[in-house]
Design a protein around this motif. Structure first.
Motif, PDB file in Angstrom:
ATOM      1  N   PRO A  90       0.964  -1.210  -0.081  1.00 32.93           N
ATOM      2  CA  PRO A  90      -0.018  -0.109  -0.028  1.00 32.93           C
ATOM      3  C   PRO A  90       0.872   1.386   0.225  1.00 32.93           C
ATOM      4  CG  PRO A  90       0.088  -1.005   2.391  1.00 32.93           C
ATOM      5  CD  PRO A  90       0.899  -1.853   1.352  1.00 32.93           C
ATOM      6  N   TRP A  91       1.325   1.330  -1.141  1.00 27.65           N
ATOM      7  CA  TRP A  91       2.507   2.708  -1.201  1.00 27.65           C
ATOM      8  C   TRP A  91       1.797   4.049  -1.061  1.00 27.65           C
ATOM      9  CZ3 TRP A  91       7.388   1.535  -0.526  1.00 27.65           C
ATOM     10  CH2 TRP A  91       8.051   0.469  -1.159  1.00 27.65           C
ATOM     11  N   ARG A  92       0.643   3.953  -1.841  1.00 32.88           N
ATOM     12  CA  ARG A  92       0.074   5.294  -1.503  1.00 32.88           C
ATOM     13  C   ARG A  92      -0.786   5.662  -0.077  1.00 32.88           C
ATOM     14  NH1 ARG A  92      -4.789   6.255  -6.041  1.00 32.88           N
ATOM     15  NH2 ARG A  92      -2.837   6.259  -7.206  1.00 32.88           N
ATOM     16  N   ALA A  93      -1.052   4.731   0.708  1.00 32.36           N
ATOM     17  CA  ALA A  93      -1.862   5.007   1.853  1.00 32.36           C
ATOM     18  C   ALA A  93      -0.490   5.151   2.877  1.00 32.36           C
ATOM     19  CB  ALA A  93      -2.447   3.739   2.439  1.00 32.36           C
ATOM     20  N   MET A  94       0.434   4.531   2.620  1.00 31.00           N
ATOM     21  CA  MET A  94       1.840   4.727   3.621  1.00 31.00           C
ATOM     22  C   MET A  94       2.413   6.119   3.297  1.00 31.00           C
ATOM     23  SD  MET A  94       3.807   1.224   4.083  1.00 31.00           S
ATOM     24  CE  MET A  94       3.910   0.886   2.241  1.00 31.00           C
ATOM     25  N   ALA A  95       2.364   6.543   1.887  1.00 32.44           N
ATOM     26  CA  ALA A  95       2.872   8.074   1.706  1.00 32.44           C
ATOM     27  C   ALA A  95       2.198   8.892   2.170  1.00 32.44           C
ATOM     28  CB  ALA A  95       3.120   8.136   0.037  1.00 32.44           C
ATOM     29  N   VAL A  96       0.601   8.630   2.154  1.00 35.48           N
ATOM     30  CA  VAL A  96      -0.250   9.687   2.704  1.00 35.48           C
ATOM     31  C   VAL A  96       0.165   9.967   4.164  1.00 35.48           C
ATOM     32  CG1 VAL A  96      -2.637  10.104   2.980  1.00 35.48           C
ATOM     33  CG2 VAL A  96      -2.037   9.466   0.715  1.00 35.48           C
ATOM     34  N   THR A  97       0.112   8.671   4.791  1.00 33.97           N
ATOM     35  CA  THR A  97       0.362   8.709   6.271  1.00 33.97           C
ATOM     36  C   THR A  97       1.446   9.371   6.750  1.00 33.97           C
ATOM     37  OG1 THR A  97      -0.666   6.528   6.571  1.00 33.97           O
ATOM     38  CG2 THR A  97       0.520   7.088   8.440  1.00 33.97           C
ATOM     39  N   ILE A  98       2.818   9.371   6.086  1.00 32.90           N
ATOM     40  CA  ILE A  98       3.917   9.898   6.115  1.00 32.90           C
ATOM     41  C   ILE A  98       3.577  11.602   5.889  1.00 32.90           C
ATOM     42  CG2 ILE A  98       6.203  10.313   5.305  1.00 32.90           C
ATOM     43  CD1 ILE A  98       6.536   7.503   4.911  1.00 32.90           C
ATOM     44  N   ALA A  99       3.088  11.912   4.696  1.00 35.23           N
ATOM     45  CA  ALA A  99       2.821  13.086   4.481  1.00 35.23           C
ATOM     46  C   ALA A  99       2.140  13.994   5.784  1.00 35.23           C
ATOM     47  CB  ALA A  99       2.048  13.372   3.058  1.00 35.23           C
ATOM     48  N   VAL A 100       0.743  13.216   6.245  1.00 36.56           N
ATOM     49  CA  VAL A 100       0.070  13.611   7.061  1.00 36.56           C
ATOM     50  C   VAL A 100       0.838  13.808   8.571  1.00 36.56           C
ATOM     51  CG1 VAL A 100      -1.949  13.550   8.662  1.00 36.56           C
ATOM     52  CG2 VAL A 100      -2.233  13.125   6.215  1.00 36.56           C
ATOM     53  N   ALA A 101       1.588  12.788   8.689  1.00 36.53           N
ATOM     54  CA  ALA A 101       2.374  12.967  10.053  1.00 36.53           C
ATOM     55  C   ALA A 101       3.605  13.878   9.938  1.00 36.53           C
ATOM     56  CB  ALA A 101       3.169  11.634  10.186  1.00 36.53           C
ATOM     57  N   MET A 102       4.181  14.285   9.074  1.00 34.94           N
ATOM     58  CA  MET A 102       5.266  15.056   8.927  1.00 34.94           C
ATOM     59  C   MET A 102       4.679  16.664   8.683  1.00 34.94           C
ATOM     60  SD  MET A 102       8.076  13.721   9.077  1.00 34.94           S
ATOM     61  CE  MET A 102       9.088  15.514   8.708  1.00 34.94           C
ATOM     62  N   ALA A 103       3.342  16.754   8.430  1.00 33.17           N
ATOM     63  CA  ALA A 103       2.673  18.034   8.329  1.00 33.17           C
ATOM     64  C   ALA A 103       2.281  18.509  10.073  1.00 33.17           C
ATOM     65  CB  ALA A 103       1.321  17.919   7.690  1.00 33.17           C
ATOM     66  N   PHE A 104       1.883  17.501  10.536  1.00 33.83           N
ATOM     67  CA  PHE A 104       1.481  17.797  12.124  1.00 33.83           C
ATOM     68  C   PHE A 104       2.932  18.062  12.733  1.00 33.83           C
ATOM     69  CE2 PHE A 104      -2.742  15.776  11.199  1.00 33.83           C
ATOM     70  CZ  PHE A 104      -3.217  16.680  12.060  1.00 33.83           C
ATOM     71  N   PHE A 105       4.125  17.264  12.508  1.00 38.24           N
ATOM     72  CA  PHE A 105       5.306  17.499  12.924  1.00 38.24           C
ATOM     73  C   PHE A 105       5.945  18.700  12.664  1.00 38.24           C
ATOM     74  CE2 PHE A 105       9.806  17.281  13.254  1.00 38.24           C
ATOM     75  CZ  PHE A 105      10.050  16.535  14.654  1.00 38.24           C
ATOM     76  N   THR A 106       5.723  19.214  11.475  1.00 39.82           N
ATOM     77  CA  THR A 106       6.249  20.636  11.238  1.00 39.82           C
ATOM     78  C   THR A 106       5.448  21.722  11.846  1.00 39.82           C
ATOM     79  OG1 THR A 106       6.856  19.635   9.009  1.00 39.82           O
ATOM     80  CG2 THR A 106       6.703  21.979   9.227  1.00 39.82           C
ATOM     81  N   TRP A 107       4.078  21.569  12.115  1.00 45.99           N
ATOM     82  CA  TRP A 107       3.349  22.384  12.620  1.00 45.99           C
ATOM     83  C   TRP A 107       3.962  22.422  14.022  1.00 45.99           C
ATOM     84  CZ3 TRP A 107      -0.361  26.127  11.817  1.00 45.99           C
ATOM     85  CH2 TRP A 107      -1.069  26.387  12.836  1.00 45.99           C
ATOM     86  N   PHE A 108       4.008  21.441  14.977  1.00 40.08           N
ATOM     87  CA  PHE A 108       4.404  21.531  16.208  1.00 40.08           C
ATOM     88  C   PHE A 108       5.934  21.992  16.580  1.00 40.08           C
ATOM     89  CE2 PHE A 108       0.641  18.418  16.783  1.00 40.08           C
ATOM     90  CZ  PHE A 108       0.053  19.460  17.598  1.00 40.08           C
ATOM     91  N   SER A 121       2.898  13.119  16.713  1.00 39.03           N
ATOM     92  CA  SER A 121       2.658  12.935  15.377  1.00 39.03           C
ATOM     93  C   SER A 121       3.535  11.878  14.588  1.00 39.03           C
ATOM     94  CB  SER A 121       3.415  14.268  14.650  1.00 39.03           C
ATOM     95  OG  SER A 121       2.512  15.443  15.160  1.00 39.03           O
ATOM     96  N   VAL A 122       4.823  11.734  14.971  1.00 35.07           N
ATOM     97  CA  VAL A 122       5.600  10.646  14.370  1.00 35.07           C
ATOM     98  C   VAL A 122       5.231   9.096  14.918  1.00 35.07           C
ATOM     99  CG1 VAL A 122       8.093   9.791  14.038  1.00 35.07           C
ATOM    100  CG2 VAL A 122       7.648  12.329  13.865  1.00 35.07           C
ATOM    101  N   SER A 123       4.916   9.016  16.003  1.00 35.28           N
ATOM    102  CA  SER A 123       4.805   7.628  16.970  1.00 35.28           C
ATOM    103  C   SER A 123       3.573   7.048  16.328  1.00 35.28           C
ATOM    104  CB  SER A 123       4.734   7.783  18.208  1.00 35.28           C
ATOM    105  OG  SER A 123       6.006   8.008  18.901  1.00 35.28           O
ATOM    106  N   VAL A 124       2.318   8.070  15.973  1.00 35.87           N
ATOM    107  CA  VAL A 124       1.042   7.703  15.615  1.00 35.87           C
ATOM    108  C   VAL A 124       1.191   7.282  14.165  1.00 35.87           C
ATOM    109  CG1 VAL A 124      -1.229   8.102  15.271  1.00 35.87           C
ATOM    110  CG2 VAL A 124      -0.070   8.737  17.495  1.00 35.87           C
ATOM    111  N   GLY A 125       1.951   8.238  13.389  1.00 36.49           N
ATOM    112  CA  GLY A 125       2.318   7.697  11.653  1.00 36.49           C
ATOM    113  C   GLY A 125       2.957   6.528  11.818  1.00 36.49           C
ATOM    114  N   ALA A 126       4.147   6.248  12.324  1.00 36.19           N
ATOM    115  CA  ALA A 126       4.784   4.934  12.282  1.00 36.19           C
ATOM    116  C   ALA A 126       3.788   3.865  12.783  1.00 36.19           C
ATOM    117  CB  ALA A 126       6.227   5.148  12.921  1.00 36.19           C
ATOM    118  N   GLY A 127       3.067   4.125  13.796  1.00 38.87           N
ATOM    119  CA  GLY A 127       2.079   3.002  14.195  1.00 38.87           C
ATOM    120  C   GLY A 127       1.161   2.458  13.261  1.00 38.87           C
TER     121      GLY A 127
END
Length: 391
Positions: A90-108, A121-127
């Motif tokens: 599921p490359w697309r789903a994983m890429a979207v997950t990383i993008a969302v996690a990194m967006a939250f990480f950058t915000w914080f 942000s990072v832990s939940v994304g990796a989880g």
């Protein structure tokens, strides 16, 4: 080297060692999932080096590539495990997950600085990525222990990534700066648990690679490349075991031995390439018409054996006729039009106490009867009558 630096180098060192190990495995087994595993450990080593060893950048910007590396590690390792089972990654789903996690990480990190927010942000994304492995493997049969180990290591990793930060941050509170963060119980548990999960995941996948290599070697040893069936060694091993299981379960079994008629004349008149085409077509034909559970092998140059566990004599005779009558059509345009290949088949059914060697002798006797009857026919083994002594 002080203790803190030693701890900081622990995870990068583990990552580079496993990256090298998987790379060496990939050199001998060019499978994509092995390459993904090697790349995953390169990513985790780089992420920990940037996070813990590299010089700090203004505004803590080194945190961005470091945490992206952690998420990339999860994605590549998930791809390695999922790809091993020949499932779509599921490359697309994983890429979207990383993008969302990194967006939250950058915000914080840059807009509303908050260390717990970055952790979540990072832990939940990796989880979530680890849960994608669990979801992919959940419906699969797991015949080997290593399959179950990979599943539970993935589940443990997901729990470690999602539950651990919630529990520890709830009881320990937040952090004012990274100095306090790196000296906290939370960061100690990250370093230790990540090392343990990383080692467990690597060893599990290495064992899986080894099992795959052994299975491939065993298949090469037991298979006949030309017919696509088992060779004699492979057939006798698998058929013997299946026959014993049938006997233990009180089920019938039948054995067919087929011999291609006048095969030497075919080779002499039309060449060995034509003979090879007939053998290959016979193997494909048997696989197409045979039932599930059939064990089929090429036990000689032009001789084949088919064991049918759980099959009675009448059903076995019907299959034998289907094999015999369909052979010419199965060869199609692979042989000269004037050539019509045929096969003679001997059939025997097991009785309690009959072993594979005895059953094969009985089917051979029936095959000889078919040959003497004019070939291109099916004959069934009939035990000789028992003569009672008279007084």
């Amino acid at each position: 080297m002080n203790g803190q630096l030693f701890i900081s180098l622990l995870n990068p060192g583990i990552g580079l060692l496993f990256a090298a190990a998987f790379f060496l495995l990939w050199l001998n087994r060019r499978e994509a999932y092995v390459a993904y595993a090697s790349a995953a450990y390169v990513a985790t080593a780089a992420a920990f080096l940037i996070q813990d060893v590299a010089p700090a950048l203004p505004m803590e910007l080194q945190r961005l590539p470091a945490n992206f590396g952690f998420l990339l590690t999860g994605m590549l390792f998930a791809a390695a495990i999922i790809k091993r089972y020949a499932l779509p990654v599921p490359w697309r789903a994983m890429a979207v997950t990383i993008a969302v996690a990194m967006a939250f990480f950058t915000w914080f990190l840059l807009v509303q600085p908050d260390i717990p927010g970055r952790i979540y942000s990072v832990s939940v994304g990796a989880g979530v990525i680890a849960l994608m492995i669990v979801r992919a493997l959940w419906p699969l049969d797991k015949p080997h222990l290593i399959d179950r180990v990979l599943f539970w290591v993935s589940a443990l990793s997901a729990a470690n990534l999602i539950v651990r930060p919630v529990v520890i941050l709830t009881f320990s509170g937040g952090f004012d700066d990274y100095v306090g963060f790196q000296q906290s119980v939370y960061w100690t548990t990250v370093q230790f648990s990540q090392a343990m999960v990383s080692i467990a995941a690597a060893i599990s996948l290495m064992v899986a690679v080894a099992i795959d290599m052994i299975a491939e070697l065993r298949q090469q040893v037991d298979d006949d490349e030309l017919s696509g069936l088992l060779n004699r060694r492979g057939f006798e091993a698998k058929a013997g075991a299946a026959l014993r299981r049938s006997a233990d379960d009180g089920l019938p079994a039948a054995l067919l031995i087929a011999d291609l008629d006048n095969f030497k004349q075919v080779n002499d008149s039309h060449g060995h390439a034509c003979g090879d085409a007939i053998i290959a077509a016979f193997g494909a034909h048997v696989r197409a018409v045979g039932p599930d559970g059939m064990i089929a092998g090429r036990i000689g140059g032009e001789e084949f054996a088919l064991l049918l566990p759980g099959t009675g004599i009448e059903a076995a005779r019907q299959l034998a006729e289907a094999v015999r009558t369909g052979l010419a059509g199965a060869c199609g345009d692979q042989i000269p039009p004037a050539l019509t290949p045929t096969a003679s088949i001997g059939l025997a059914a097991n009785v309690p106490g009959t072993g594979l060697s005895q059953l094969m002798r009985q089917a051979d006797e029936a095959l000889y009867v078919a040959k003497r009857s004019g070939r291109n026919c099916v004959r069934t083994f009939t035990p000789a009558p028992v003569l009672l002594a008279t007084a």
